[in-house]
Design an enzyme around this catalytic site. Structure first.
Site, mmCIF file in Angstrom:
data_model
loop_
_atom_site.group_PDB
_atom_site.id
_atom_site.type_symbol
_atom_site.label_atom_id
_atom_site.label_comp_id
_atom_site.label_asym_id
_atom_site.label_seq_id
_atom_site.Cartn_x
_atom_site.Cartn_y
_atom_site.Cartn_z
ATOM 1 N NE ARG A 92 -3.403 0.050 2.918
ATOM 2 C CZ ARG A 92 -4.725 0.023 2.965
ATOM 3 N NH1 ARG A 92 -5.420 1.091 2.670
ATOM 4 N NH2 ARG A 92 -5.366 -1.070 3.313
ATOM 5 C CG ASP A 159 -2.544 -14.420 11.311
ATOM 6 O OD1 ASP A 159 -2.329 -13.251 11.653
ATOM 7 O OD2 ASP A 159 -2.625 -14.779 10.116
ATOM 8 N NE ARG A 162 2.429 -12.204 13.907
ATOM 9 C CZ ARG A 162 2.136 -11.382 12.905
ATOM 10 N NH1 ARG A 162 0.879 -11.255 12.488
ATOM 11 N NH2 ARG A 162 3.083 -10.675 12.324
ATOM 12 C CG HIS A 187 -2.637 -12.642 6.964
ATOM 13 N ND1 HIS A 187 -2.121 -12.778 8.226
ATOM 14 C CD2 HIS A 187 -1.906 -11.659 6.377
ATOM 15 C CE1 HIS A 187 -1.110 -11.927 8.385
ATOM 16 N NE2 HIS A 187 -0.966 -11.230 7.280
HETATM 17 P P1 NAX Z 1 9.013 -6.306 0.514
HETATM 18 O O1 NAX Z 1 8.386 -5.050 0.058
HETATM 19 O O2 NAX Z 1 10.273 -6.282 1.289
HETATM 20 O O3 NAX Z 1 9.258 -7.243 -0.765
HETATM 21 C C1 NAX Z 1 8.303 -7.457 -1.747
HETATM 22 C C2 NAX Z 1 9.023 -7.805 -3.027
HETATM 23 O O4 NAX Z 1 8.026 -8.186 -3.993
HETATM 24 C C3 NAX Z 1 9.821 -6.655 -3.625
HETATM 25 O O5 NAX Z 1 11.130 -7.095 -3.936
HETATM 26 C C4 NAX Z 1 9.020 -6.297 -4.873
HETATM 27 O O6 NAX Z 1 9.844 -5.811 -5.924
HETATM 28 C C5 NAX Z 1 8.410 -7.640 -5.217
HETATM 29 N N1 NAX Z 1 7.259 -7.559 -6.114
HETATM 30 C C6 NAX Z 1 6.290 -6.630 -6.179
HETATM 31 N N2 NAX Z 1 5.444 -6.888 -7.176
HETATM 32 C C7 NAX Z 1 5.869 -8.027 -7.743
HETATM 33 C C8 NAX Z 1 5.412 -8.804 -8.849
HETATM 34 N N3 NAX Z 1 4.348 -8.422 -9.565
HETATM 35 N N4 NAX Z 1 6.086 -9.920 -9.169
HETATM 36 C C9 NAX Z 1 7.181 -10.281 -8.476
HETATM 37 N N5 NAX Z 1 7.674 -9.582 -7.440
HETATM 38 C C10 NAX Z 1 7.018 -8.470 -7.084
HETATM 39 O O7 NAX Z 1 7.867 -7.082 1.317
HETATM 40 P P2 NAX Z 1 7.994 -8.270 2.384
HETATM 41 O O8 NAX Z 1 8.190 -7.700 3.715
HETATM 42 O O9 NAX Z 1 8.948 -9.281 1.880
HETATM 43 O O10 NAX Z 1 6.491 -8.830 2.347
HETATM 44 C C11 NAX Z 1 5.968 -9.451 1.193
HETATM 45 C C12 NAX Z 1 4.478 -9.608 1.308
HETATM 46 O O11 NAX Z 1 4.130 -10.469 2.393
HETATM 47 C C13 NAX Z 1 3.723 -8.298 1.568
HETATM 48 O O12 NAX Z 1 2.572 -8.267 0.727
HETATM 49 C C14 NAX Z 1 3.294 -8.431 3.012
HETATM 50 O O13 NAX Z 1 2.140 -7.661 3.271
HETATM 51 C C15 NAX Z 1 3.037 -9.903 3.084
HETATM 52 N N6 NAX Z 1 2.944 -10.510 4.425
HETATM 53 C C16 NAX Z 1 2.041 -11.508 4.608
HETATM 54 C C17 NAX Z 1 1.922 -12.196 5.783
HETATM 55 C C18 NAX Z 1 0.940 -13.308 5.962
HETATM 56 O O14 NAX Z 1 0.815 -13.800 7.084
HETATM 57 N N7 NAX Z 1 0.194 -13.772 4.936
HETATM 58 C C19 NAX Z 1 2.758 -11.821 6.953
HETATM 59 C C20 NAX Z 1 3.991 -11.080 6.592
HETATM 60 C C21 NAX Z 1 3.844 -10.070 5.483
HETATM 61 O O15 NAX Z 1 3.335 -8.872 6.031
#
Ligand code: NAX
Length: 325
Positions: A92, A159, A162, A187
């Site tokens: 976001r 979750d 946790r 989630h």
């Molecule tokens: P980061 O922003 O560090 O890394 C995301 C990576 O994805 C970046 O390198 C970006 O270039 C890449 N990316 C974006 N669009 C893309 C696409 N179309 N194809 C391929 N790569 C793409 O995020 P990070 O902290 O690693 O988190 C990744 C995701 O996990 C986020 O959406 C976050 O909200 C989600 N999470 C989900 C959780 C869950 O329990 N389901 C918990 C942890 C996390 O918050």
């Protein structure tokens, strides 16, 4: 010797992958005798950062890591894979409405679903971590009509883990002594951490803890707010624990959960009043490389209200992206 397993990981330059990739290469998912090849996907502007991570992977000299591919093309990334970790998504940005976030991600997962459909092995196991994870997984599955929907899942295991630690502390037991605990639904802060059926050595966990108001007023909201608490403390969102949860999810799916429940978001079959096709966290038991939903769990009173609330949110998310389904 075992044939190499091919594993796609998206968002490879991101912070979750900075933990996840090293653990996969170390054998934490597929086991100590299973060689792996990584197929790493990220955006064009992140390719150089991925190359840096791959240099570090090389410098670990992992005996199980046989090959690494770096690409910005989903089809190349998903070619012949046995497993896929879909971590990358659009975060976001300032001023972005929830609906804009949903549709930006829906577009990403539509394209990736089509690539999965075209390139992946039919028995590949897929976990979606990138948020909004449940709805992204639903879109991925919908755009991969020749790929089994049952093999597309989303992560609620963070979750789950946790909550387990907080429950174990409160009860004065070890985390792995708690059985039959589940996180239902999305989630998101609406997820429902359900202790109703949880047991320790055959004794009901709610009776051991004996404090229903702690459960409702402390445990549930703290698990819901845990991600925010970590951002406030660390200045960055949870990464190592998210990677660990993805590993637990995939590990149990492959190797089994020893008869215990684990929480996985899977495509709903309509049970528990969850509309068919929504990707919702439910209790499953993993065995012989597949999962089965636990059936007939009573859901009433407080649990019903909580489950309806999180399912209501998933229904709204589906409506917001309906054009892409
Ligand atoms: P980061 O922003 O560090 O890394 C995301 C990576 O994805 C970046 O390198 C970006 O270039 C890449 N990316 C974006 N669009 C893309 C696409 N179309 N194809 C391929 N790569 C793409 O995020 P990070 O902290 O690693 O988190 C990744 C995701 O996990 C986020 O959406 C976050 O909200 C989600 N999470 C989900 C959780 C869950 O329990 N389901 C918990 C942890 C996390 O918050």
């Amino acid at each position: 010797s075992n044939q190499v397993k091919r594993i796609a990981v998206t968002g490879a330059a991101g912070q979750i992958c900075y933990s996840l990739l090293f653990r996969i290469a170390n054998g934490d998912v597929f086991g100590p005798d299973q060689p792996v090849a990584l197929q790493l996907l990220d955006l064009p502007q992140a390719q150089n950062a991925v190359r840096g991570v791959v240099m570090e992977l090389e410098d670990c000299a992992f005996p199980l890591l046989r090959d690494v591919t770096i690409t910005d093309d989903p089809k190349t990334a998903f070619r012949d894979i046995d497993a896929g970790f879909f971590v990358g998504s659009r975060p976001r940005s300032k001023g972005m409405e929830r609906r804009d976030l949903l549709s930006a991600n829906a577009e990403i997962f539509r394209v990736q679903g089509q690539a999965l459909n075209e390139a992946a092995k039919r028995d590949a196991k897929v976990i979606v971590v990138g948020n909004p994870a449940n709805t992204n997984a639903m879109i991925l599955a919908a755009n991969a009509p020749d790929f089994p929907t049952a093999n597309v899942t989303a992560m609620v295991r963070l979750d789950h883990n946790r909550a387990l630690t907080q429950l174990a502390k409160k009860a004065g037991v070890k985390v792995d002594e708690i059985k039959k605990f589940v996180v239902w639904g999305n989630h998101s802060p609406t997820m429902f951490a359900d202790w109703t059926h949880a047991e320790v050595n055959g004794r009901k966990l709610p009776e051991i803890i004996g404090d229903d108001s702690w459960y409702r007023e402390t445990l549930i909201p703290e698990v819901a707010r845990r991600g925010t608490a970590i951002i406030e403390a660390r200045g960055a969102s949870s990464a190592a624990s998210a990677a660990n949860a993805a590993i637990d999810h995939m590990h149990d799916w492959i190797h089994g959960s020893n008869g215990d429940w684990v929480s996985m978001a899977v495509s709903s079959d309509g049970s528990y009043g969850i509309p068919e096709g929504l990707m919702a966290g439910v209790p499953v038991i993993c065995k012989d490389g597949s999962y089965e939903r636990v059936t007939g769990v009573p859901v009433d009173g407080f649990a019903r209200e909580m489950l309806d609330r999180t399912v209501g949110e998933l229904t709204e998310e589906r409506e917001a992206v309906s054009a892409l389904l």
